[in-house]
Write a protein that holds these residues in place. Structure first.
Motif, short mmCIF file in Angstrom:
data_model
loop_
_atom_site.label_atom_id
_atom_site.label_comp_id
_atom_site.label_asym_id
_atom_site.label_seq_id
_atom_site.Cartn_x
_atom_site.Cartn_y
_atom_site.Cartn_z
N TRP A 1 13.05 2.88 1.49
CA TRP A 1 13.07 3.96 0.50
C TRP A 1 14.46 4.05 -0.13
N ARG B 1 9.56 2.23 -6.49
CA ARG B 1 9.42 0.79 -6.77
C ARG B 1 8.61 0.56 -8.04
N THR C 1 8.62 5.51 -1.61
CA THR C 1 9.15 4.15 -1.75
C THR C 1 8.32 3.39 -2.78
N ARG D 1 7.10 6.64 2.75
CA ARG D 1 6.53 5.36 2.34
C ARG D 1 5.92 5.46 0.94
N GLU E 1 15.12 1.33 -2.63
CA GLU E 1 14.50 1.58 -3.93
C GLU E 1 15.24 2.65 -4.72
#
Length: 175
Positions: A113, A70, A66, A63, A116
């Protein structure tokens, strides 16, 4: 946990290549390393915390990465306005990527993930390393070269955490 062969393919970076190819290969190597560290585990194993007071888990690392992908490729490089919070964090929960994994869906989070990562690869394909991002980081202009080096560093640091987390879960060690 399964005993099947890994689904993730990890390719070693070339020993001789131009700078852009080398940086991209090392970044993909580290992305694949994190995927391998998570492969074959149950949702509960992916959510398992390191040890108190740490909230670190393999799912939290996915996470977090990700959010990192991003931020650097969408906001800084592409100049997208991503709003006042992230996918997993808010002002109320600034470490939500790590802290809020208990009810999280590992399949959905892994897909986010990968989404991205796909965006990042697309956004950097054929782009000069000297390209300055459309966004800023703490008021500074940032080049694609800087972003790629930083991403390699970020993954390498967190893959060290992933090594320890995976070993604690099932004893698996290795690159």
């Amino acid at each position: 946990m399964t005993n099947t062969a890994p689904a993730t393919t990890r390719t070693s970076p070339p020993f001789a290549a131009d700078e852009a190819t080398m940086l991209g290969a090392w970044l993909d190597f580290h992305r694949a390393t994190l995927a391998l560290k998570c492969e074959g585990l149950t949702p509960d194993q992916l959510r398992r915390r390191a040890c108190p007071p740490s909230s670190l888990s393999l799912l939290g690392l996915v996470r977090h990465m990700t959010e990192v992908e991003r931020h650097w490729f969408r906001a800084v490089l592409d100049g997208q306005d991503l709003g006042p919070s992230g996918r997993y964090w808010t002002e109320e929960f600034p470490d939500g990527d790590f802290d809020l994994v208990d009810g999280a869906d590992p399949v959905a989070d892994t897909a986010a993930w990968q989404e991205e990562v796909t965006f990042a690869r697309s956004a950097t394909a054929g782009v000069s390393l000297d390209t300055v991002g459309k966004g800023r980081w703490r008021g500074n202009e940032v080049t694609l070269r800087w972003v790629l080096v930083h991403m390699i560093e970020e993954y390498a640091r967190h893959n060290g955490h992933a090594d320890l987390l995976r070993e604690r879960i099932d004893g698996s060690t290795g690159e």
